[in-house]
Design a protein around this motif. Structure first.
Motif, PDB file in Angstrom:
ATOM      1  N   THR A  82       0.830  -1.204   0.000  1.00 41.33           N
ATOM      2  CA  THR A  82       0.000   0.000   0.000  1.00 41.33           C
ATOM      3  C   THR A  82       0.866   1.257   0.000  1.00 41.33           C
ATOM      4  O   THR A  82       0.583   2.220  -0.726  1.00 41.33           O
ATOM      5  CB  THR A  82      -0.950  -0.002   1.210  1.00 41.33           C
ATOM      6  OG1 THR A  82      -1.802  -1.158   1.144  1.00 41.33           O
ATOM      7  CG2 THR A  82      -1.818   1.246   1.225  1.00 41.33           C
ATOM      8  N   LYS A  83       1.922   1.260   0.809  1.00 38.44           N
ATOM      9  CA  LYS A  83       2.824   2.423   0.858  1.00 38.44           C
ATOM     10  C   LYS A  83       3.422   2.722  -0.512  1.00 38.44           C
ATOM     11  O   LYS A  83       3.549   3.891  -0.908  1.00 38.44           O
ATOM     12  CB  LYS A  83       3.949   2.180   1.865  1.00 38.44           C
ATOM     13  CG  LYS A  83       3.573   2.404   3.315  1.00 38.44           C
ATOM     14  CD  LYS A  83       4.762   2.230   4.236  1.00 38.44           C
ATOM     15  CE  LYS A  83       5.776   3.344   4.058  1.00 38.44           C
ATOM     16  NZ  LYS A  83       6.887   3.256   5.049  1.00 38.44           N
ATOM     17  N   SER A  84       3.810   1.688  -1.241  1.00 36.69           N
ATOM     18  CA  SER A  84       4.416   1.906  -2.555  1.00 36.69           C
ATOM     19  C   SER A  84       3.429   2.549  -3.520  1.00 36.69           C
ATOM     20  O   SER A  84       3.794   3.396  -4.344  1.00 36.69           O
ATOM     21  CB  SER A  84       4.931   0.587  -3.132  1.00 36.69           C
ATOM     22  OG  SER A  84       3.875  -0.281  -3.490  1.00 36.69           O
ATOM     23  N   VAL A  85       2.147   2.165  -3.422  1.00 38.01           N
ATOM     24  CA  VAL A  85       1.123   2.766  -4.272  1.00 38.01           C
ATOM     25  C   VAL A  85       0.842   4.201  -3.843  1.00 38.01           C
ATOM     26  O   VAL A  85       0.717   5.109  -4.676  1.00 38.01           O
ATOM     27  CB  VAL A  85      -0.167   1.922  -4.237  1.00 38.01           C
ATOM     28  CG1 VAL A  85      -1.321   2.674  -4.914  1.00 38.01           C
ATOM     29  CG2 VAL A  85       0.057   0.578  -4.923  1.00 38.01           C
ATOM     30  N   VAL A  86       0.740   4.426  -2.533  1.00 39.15           N
ATOM     31  CA  VAL A  86       0.476   5.773  -2.018  1.00 39.15           C
ATOM     32  C   VAL A  86       1.547   6.752  -2.488  1.00 39.15           C
ATOM     33  O   VAL A  86       1.245   7.869  -2.932  1.00 39.15           O
ATOM     34  CB  VAL A  86       0.385   5.755  -0.474  1.00 39.15           C
ATOM     35  CG1 VAL A  86       0.404   7.182   0.083  1.00 39.15           C
ATOM     36  CG2 VAL A  86      -0.878   5.036  -0.015  1.00 39.15           C
ATOM     37  N   GLU A  87       2.795   6.344  -2.428  1.00 37.68           N
ATOM     38  CA  GLU A  87       3.890   7.237  -2.832  1.00 37.68           C
ATOM     39  C   GLU A  87       3.771   7.655  -4.295  1.00 37.68           C
ATOM     40  O   GLU A  87       3.902   8.839  -4.625  1.00 37.68           O
ATOM     41  CB  GLU A  87       5.234   6.546  -2.584  1.00 37.68           C
ATOM     42  CG  GLU A  87       5.584   6.418  -1.100  1.00 37.68           C
ATOM     43  CD  GLU A  87       6.782   5.517  -0.862  1.00 37.68           C
ATOM     44  OE1 GLU A  87       7.365   5.041  -1.862  1.00 37.68           O
ATOM     45  OE2 GLU A  87       7.136   5.295   0.316  1.00 37.68           O
ATOM     46  N   LYS A  88       3.501   6.701  -5.174  1.00 37.75           N
ATOM     47  CA  LYS A  88       3.398   7.002  -6.600  1.00 37.75           C
ATOM     48  C   LYS A  88       2.126   7.787  -6.912  1.00 37.75           C
ATOM     49  O   LYS A  88       2.125   8.716  -7.719  1.00 37.75           O
ATOM     50  CB  LYS A  88       3.442   5.713  -7.421  1.00 37.75           C
ATOM     51  CG  LYS A  88       4.812   5.050  -7.447  1.00 37.75           C
ATOM     52  CD  LYS A  88       4.816   3.851  -8.377  1.00 37.75           C
ATOM     53  CE  LYS A  88       6.190   3.192  -8.424  1.00 37.75           C
ATOM     54  NZ  LYS A  88       7.206   4.075  -9.033  1.00 37.75           N
ATOM     55  N   ALA A  89       1.007   7.403  -6.285  1.00 40.52           N
ATOM     56  CA  ALA A  89      -0.267   8.063  -6.563  1.00 40.52           C
ATOM     57  C   ALA A  89      -0.281   9.502  -6.068  1.00 40.52           C
ATOM     58  O   ALA A  89      -0.735  10.409  -6.767  1.00 40.52           O
ATOM     59  CB  ALA A  89      -1.412   7.273  -5.927  1.00 40.52           C
ATOM     60  N   HIS A  90       0.225   9.732  -4.851  1.00 42.78           N
ATOM     61  CA  HIS A  90       0.201  11.073  -4.284  1.00 42.78           C
ATOM     62  C   HIS A  90       1.090  12.045  -5.067  1.00 42.78           C
ATOM     63  O   HIS A  90       0.822  13.250  -5.083  1.00 42.78           O
ATOM     64  CB  HIS A  90       0.618  11.023  -2.811  1.00 42.78           C
ATOM     65  CG  HIS A  90      -0.472  10.528  -1.904  1.00 42.78           C
ATOM     66  ND1 HIS A  90      -0.345  10.474  -0.528  1.00 42.78           N
ATOM     67  CD2 HIS A  90      -1.718  10.074  -2.176  1.00 42.78           C
ATOM     68  CE1 HIS A  90      -1.463  10.008  -0.001  1.00 42.78           C
ATOM     69  NE2 HIS A  90      -2.315   9.751  -0.975  1.00 42.78           N
ATOM     70  N   GLU A  91       2.113  11.520  -5.726  1.00 40.01           N
ATOM     71  CA  GLU A  91       2.940  12.379  -6.584  1.00 40.01           C
ATOM     72  C   GLU A  91       2.116  12.993  -7.713  1.00 40.01           C
ATOM     73  O   GLU A  91       2.425  14.083  -8.192  1.00 40.01           O
ATOM     74  CB  GLU A  91       4.093  11.570  -7.182  1.00 40.01           C
ATOM     75  CG  GLU A  91       5.188  11.217  -6.191  1.00 40.01           C
ATOM     76  CD  GLU A  91       6.260  10.349  -6.822  1.00 40.01           C
ATOM     77  OE1 GLU A  91       6.117  10.017  -8.036  1.00 40.01           O
ATOM     78  OE2 GLU A  91       7.229   9.987  -6.137  1.00 40.01           O
ATOM     79  N   LYS A  92       1.048  12.282  -8.121  1.00 42.54           N
ATOM     80  CA  LYS A  92       0.186  12.732  -9.222  1.00 42.54           C
ATOM     81  C   LYS A  92      -1.126  13.335  -8.713  1.00 42.54           C
ATOM     82  O   LYS A  92      -2.024  13.630  -9.498  1.00 42.54           O
ATOM     83  CB  LYS A  92      -0.143  11.550 -10.145  1.00 42.54           C
ATOM     84  CG  LYS A  92       1.078  10.877 -10.761  1.00 42.54           C
ATOM     85  CD  LYS A  92       1.575  11.634 -11.967  1.00 42.54           C
ATOM     86  CE  LYS A  92       2.658  10.838 -12.684  1.00 42.54           C
ATOM     87  NZ  LYS A  92       3.095  11.492 -13.933  1.00 42.54           N
ATOM     88  N   GLY A  93      -1.266  13.496  -7.403  1.00 40.84           N
ATOM     89  CA  GLY A  93      -2.498  14.040  -6.836  1.00 40.84           C
ATOM     90  C   GLY A  93      -3.658  13.077  -6.863  1.00 40.84           C
ATOM     91  O   GLY A  93      -4.829  13.491  -6.838  1.00 40.84           O
ATOM     92  N   ILE A  94      -3.368  11.775  -6.903  1.00 39.83           N
ATOM     93  CA  ILE A  94      -4.398  10.740  -6.973  1.00 39.83           C
ATOM     94  C   ILE A  94      -4.641  10.158  -5.587  1.00 39.83           C
ATOM     95  O   ILE A  94      -3.691   9.825  -4.863  1.00 39.83           O
ATOM     96  CB  ILE A  94      -3.976   9.630  -7.962  1.00 39.83           C
ATOM     97  CG1 ILE A  94      -3.865  10.211  -9.375  1.00 39.83           C
ATOM     98  CG2 ILE A  94      -4.941   8.459  -7.931  1.00 39.83           C
ATOM     99  CD1 ILE A  94      -3.277   9.243 -10.386  1.00 39.83           C
ATOM    100  N   SER A  95      -5.897  10.017  -5.205  1.00 38.19           N
ATOM    101  CA  SER A  95      -6.256   9.448  -3.902  1.00 38.19           C
ATOM    102  C   SER A  95      -6.073   7.933  -3.914  1.00 38.19           C
ATOM    103  O   SER A  95      -6.193   7.288  -4.955  1.00 38.19           O
ATOM    104  CB  SER A  95      -7.713   9.766  -3.559  1.00 38.19           C
ATOM    105  OG  SER A  95      -7.954  11.156  -3.570  1.00 38.19           O
ATOM    106  N   VAL A  96      -5.812   7.373  -2.718  1.00 37.54           N
ATOM    107  CA  VAL A  96      -5.598   5.924  -2.608  1.00 37.54           C
ATOM    108  C   VAL A  96      -6.532   5.324  -1.562  1.00 37.54           C
ATOM    109  O   VAL A  96      -6.583   5.776  -0.416  1.00 37.54           O
ATOM    110  CB  VAL A  96      -4.147   5.593  -2.242  1.00 37.54           C
ATOM    111  CG1 VAL A  96      -3.974   4.078  -2.065  1.00 37.54           C
ATOM    112  CG2 VAL A  96      -3.192   6.101  -3.312  1.00 37.54           C
ATOM    113  N   GLU A  97      -7.245   4.289  -1.975  1.00 37.04           N
ATOM    114  CA  GLU A  97      -8.054   3.467  -1.074  1.00 37.04           C
ATOM    115  C   GLU A  97      -7.325   2.150  -0.868  1.00 37.04           C
ATOM    116  O   GLU A  97      -6.803   1.567  -1.818  1.00 37.04           O
ATOM    117  CB  GLU A  97      -9.430   3.212  -1.692  1.00 37.04           C
ATOM    118  CG  GLU A  97     -10.320   2.254  -0.916  1.00 37.04           C
ATOM    119  CD  GLU A  97     -11.616   1.926  -1.649  1.00 37.04           C
ATOM    120  OE1 GLU A  97     -12.100   0.781  -1.505  1.00 37.04           O
ATOM    121  OE2 GLU A  97     -12.127   2.797  -2.377  1.00 37.04           O
TER     122      GLU A  97
END
Length: 314
Positions: free
Chosen positions: A116-131
């Motif tokens: 989950t952390k790996s996805v959060v890092e990449k998604a937040h760089e693009k302003g994308i929310s993570v569930e």
């Protein structure tokens, strides 16, 4: 108007919930967007990896973008549901989604945190929310199958630790629902005490209810009257439970099974009553009308009718 799920949840927490609806084809999008524009209600349109494989990701996103132009007063997020890293990173790089879900709930707690952390890092760089998801739901949805013996409720203490460790924006939790049409065939309901404890530990943090379809007795009966064979113990989440769950932090409620049952009812009844017909557009029009009516009812139940204005005036 395209927004992130984080933006939606900041406004709705404790007040109303946002329906998150799985889509596969054009008729669903017309029904969903038409209903939202009429009800002035925010919503989440979501695709699964299965839907992307069926229709192709470009086709799905193009249809959603077209629907947004046809119904310009809508407020919505585009979400990838139950994704794995290969799907999620592709979606993040190619764009189009404002929210993604990483489902590592079948892994150990530590592996779930790491993925989950790996996805959060990449998604937040693009302003994308993570569930993310913690706890395992039983049932069948698309190509996901989990038997009851391998499902388990979410541990509130683990929720607190998980959210702090991953910095995810929302969390799907297991509180008694399951995927598919037989959510509560054993008689149990939502475990509201789990929601209460999570809220006490993480006040204001948005929670997600997967398997949120109602599975209407009337729809099941009509399907079976038209030669269907849906078992009589098919049962979903009851309206009274939804109303109790929303003040306890449920911000997003996933709906998929109800739409499949609705499509089945419309088409079975149509071809039963008009066996000489063979054009797909005629039952398609009926389905869009039924879909729109159904979603307007969901917006009312979730309390989000008229709430799109809260985002339009920002």
């Amino acid at each position: 108007m395209l927004v992130t799920t984080k933006q939606l949840f900041q406004k709705c927490y404790g007040r109303y919930a946002i329906p998150a609806v799985n889509v596969f084809f054009m008729e669903e999008l017309h029904g969903l967007f038409a209903a939202a524009q009429e009800a002035n209600a925010p919503f989440i349109v979501q695709t699964t990896p299965f839907a992307r494989d069926y229709a192709h990701a470009d086709m799905l996103l193009s249809m959603i973008e077209s629907a947004a132009r046809i119904y310009p007063k809508t407020v919505f997020a585009i979400h990838m549901d139950h994704g794995y890293e290969s799907h999620i990173f592709d979606a993040i790089e190619k764009g189009g989604y404002t929210s993604v879900m990483i489902d590592a709930s079948h892994d150990s707690f530590e592996q779930n945190v790491q993925r989950t952390k790996s996805v959060v890092e990449k998604a937040h760089e693009k302003g994308i929310s993570v569930e993310a998801e913690l706890g395992v739901l039983a049932g069948v949805e698309d190509d996901l199958t989990v038997d009851a013996a391998h499902s388990f409720y979410t541990n509130p203490q683990e929720v607190e630790d998980f959210v702090k460790a991953t910095e995810c924006d929302s969390l799907a939790i297991a509180v008694g629902t399951s995927h598919g049409a037989y959510k509560f065939s054993g008689g149990q309901g939502l475990q509201l005490h789990i929601l209460e404890e999570i809220q006490a530990r993480l006040p204001g943090f948005p929670l997600v209810l997967h398997g949120g379809s109602n599975v209407s007795n009337e729809v099941v009966a009509r399907i079976n009257a038209a030669s269907g064979k849906i078992k009589k113990d098919a049962k979903g989440v009851q309206e009274a439970e939804i109303k109790k769950a929303i003040p306890l932090g449920i911000c997003k409620i996933n709906i998929a099974t109800d739409m499949r049952l609705l499509w089945t009812m419309v088409n079975r009844e149509f071809f039963r009553d008009k066996p000489d017909e063979f054009a797909p557009t005629t039952p398609g029009k009926t389905f869009m009308e039924e879909y729109k009516k159904f979603m307007i009812g969901k917006f009312e139940l979730f309390g989000c009718t008229g709430k799109a204005v809260e985002f339009q005036n920002q």
